[in-house]
Write a protein that holds these residues in place. Structure first.
Motif, PDB file in Angstrom:
ATOM      1  N   PRO A 121      -7.380   6.738   8.578  1.00 24.70           N
ATOM      2  CA  PRO A 121      -7.800   5.580   7.607  1.00 24.70           C
ATOM      3  C   PRO A 121      -6.595   4.802   7.124  1.00 24.70           C
ATOM      4  CG  PRO A 121      -9.441   7.319   7.403  1.00 24.70           C
ATOM      5  CD  PRO A 121      -8.369   7.746   8.271  1.00 24.70           C
ATOM      6  N   PHE A 122      -5.604   5.544   6.734  1.00 23.79           N
ATOM      7  CA  PHE A 122      -4.236   5.068   6.316  1.00 23.79           C
ATOM      8  C   PHE A 122      -3.695   4.081   7.022  1.00 23.79           C
ATOM      9  CE2 PHE A 122       0.084   5.045   4.975  1.00 23.79           C
ATOM     10  CZ  PHE A 122       0.018   4.486   3.568  1.00 23.79           C
ATOM     11  N   GLN A 128      -7.418  11.581   6.071  1.00 24.86           N
ATOM     12  CA  GLN A 128      -7.040  10.352   5.594  1.00 24.86           C
ATOM     13  C   GLN A 128      -5.847   9.656   6.301  1.00 24.86           C
ATOM     14  OE1 GLN A 128      -8.652   8.727   2.953  1.00 24.86           O
ATOM     15  NE2 GLN A 128     -10.233  10.331   3.365  1.00 24.86           N
ATOM     16  N   PHE A 154      -3.526   7.299  -2.996  1.00 26.24           N
ATOM     17  CA  PHE A 154      -3.273   5.964  -2.321  1.00 26.24           C
ATOM     18  C   PHE A 154      -3.308   4.812  -3.513  1.00 26.24           C
ATOM     19  CE2 PHE A 154      -5.399   8.649   0.581  1.00 26.24           C
ATOM     20  CZ  PHE A 154      -4.545   8.946   1.604  1.00 26.24           C
ATOM     21  N   LEU A 195      -9.917   2.649  -2.157  1.00 27.46           N
ATOM     22  CA  LEU A 195      -9.106   1.445  -2.719  1.00 27.46           C
ATOM     23  C   LEU A 195      -9.719   0.109  -2.586  1.00 27.46           C
ATOM     24  CD1 LEU A 195      -5.920   2.204  -0.734  1.00 27.46           C
ATOM     25  CD2 LEU A 195      -6.079   2.661  -3.157  1.00 27.46           C
ATOM     26  N   THR A 244      -8.943   8.651  -1.550  1.00 29.62           N
ATOM     27  CA  THR A 244      -9.483   8.339  -0.341  1.00 29.62           C
ATOM     28  C   THR A 244      -9.123   6.846  -0.069  1.00 29.62           C
ATOM     29  OG1 THR A 244     -11.623   7.563  -1.052  1.00 29.62           O
ATOM     30  CG2 THR A 244     -11.324   9.936  -0.513  1.00 29.62           C
ATOM     31  N   VAL A 245      -8.583   6.502   0.967  1.00 30.71           N
ATOM     32  CA  VAL A 245      -8.374   5.209   1.531  1.00 30.71           C
ATOM     33  C   VAL A 245      -9.583   4.311   1.217  1.00 30.71           C
ATOM     34  CG1 VAL A 245      -7.723   3.736   3.546  1.00 30.71           C
ATOM     35  CG2 VAL A 245      -6.631   5.919   3.211  1.00 30.71           C
ATOM     36  N   GLY A 269       0.953   5.655   0.151  1.00 26.61           N
ATOM     37  CA  GLY A 269       0.132   6.670   0.321  1.00 26.61           C
ATOM     38  C   GLY A 269       0.842   8.073   0.311  1.00 26.61           C
ATOM     39  N   LEU A 320      -5.810   0.930   7.614  1.00 25.62           N
ATOM     40  CA  LEU A 320      -5.428   0.119   6.330  1.00 25.62           C
ATOM     41  C   LEU A 320      -4.166  -0.551   6.783  1.00 25.62           C
ATOM     42  CD1 LEU A 320      -6.079  -1.265   3.705  1.00 25.62           C
ATOM     43  CD2 LEU A 320      -5.069   0.621   2.564  1.00 25.62           C
ATOM     44  N   VAL A 356       0.794  -1.009   0.061  1.00 25.94           N
ATOM     45  CA  VAL A 356      -0.098   0.000  -0.097  1.00 25.94           C
ATOM     46  C   VAL A 356       0.941   1.179  -0.165  1.00 25.94           C
ATOM     47  CG1 VAL A 356      -1.211   1.173   1.795  1.00 25.94           C
ATOM     48  CG2 VAL A 356      -2.420  -0.458   1.129  1.00 25.94           C
TER      49      VAL A 356
END
Length: 159
Positions: free
Chosen positions: A78-79, A75, A134, A153, A149-150, A63, A82, A61
């Protein structure tokens, strides 16, 4: 008198048209704000192979954050959520802008962090001009999903 009536009708029609156009602009601005401030972000397309510079393990992943971007701040959590689905070696966070310590400090335990000035080598390798941005990569290192936005994805790729 008929000229006054015609003028009032014309002003009324023009005012109504102005109101409709203003409401359309407001609606569009809300849409832009909900999607991280970018209408048509410049992101690598799905299926593209990531640049060699950013290879951090697969799946991964990635970002991109800018310290002066309100959407990036929104964000960040949330990142991080994830990133828990991966080992830190498989997560890359690229932070641009002044005062990057507030991001690097929070990201350090969950991701490999690269702090670089705006337009740095990693951003250039990805031709990244949108923040936040992302990427979700598959085992081959190709872009499986990309978003501003996360949540955009989708689900993480498992090894």
């Amino acid at each position: 008198m008929p000229f006054v009536i015609a003028a009032v009708v014309i002003v009324g029609v023009v005012s109504a048209l102005n109101l409709v156009l203003t409401l359309a602009v407001i609606r569009r601005l809300r849409h832009v704000e909900e999607h991280g401030g970018a209408v048509t972000p410049s992101l690598l397309p799905v299926g593209a192979t990531i640049p060699e510079l950013a290879q951090v393990g697969r799946p991964a992943v990635i970002g991109f954050f800018d310290t002066e971007c309100d959407a990036c701040t929104a964000q960040l959590q949330p990142f991080l959520d994830l990133a828990r689905a991966y080992t830190p070696e498989r997560v890359l966070a690229v932070v641009s802008g002044p005062g990057d310590e507030k991001y690097t400090g929070r990201l350090r335990d969950s991701a490999r962090v690269i702090a670089e000035p705006a337009g740095g080598p990693v951003c250039l390798a990805f031709a990244n001009s949108a923040f936040p941005a992302f990427y979700l990569l598959d085992e081959a290192g190709t872009v499986r999903s990309r978003a501003v936005t996360v949540a955009g994805l989708g689900t993480p790729v498992t090894a």
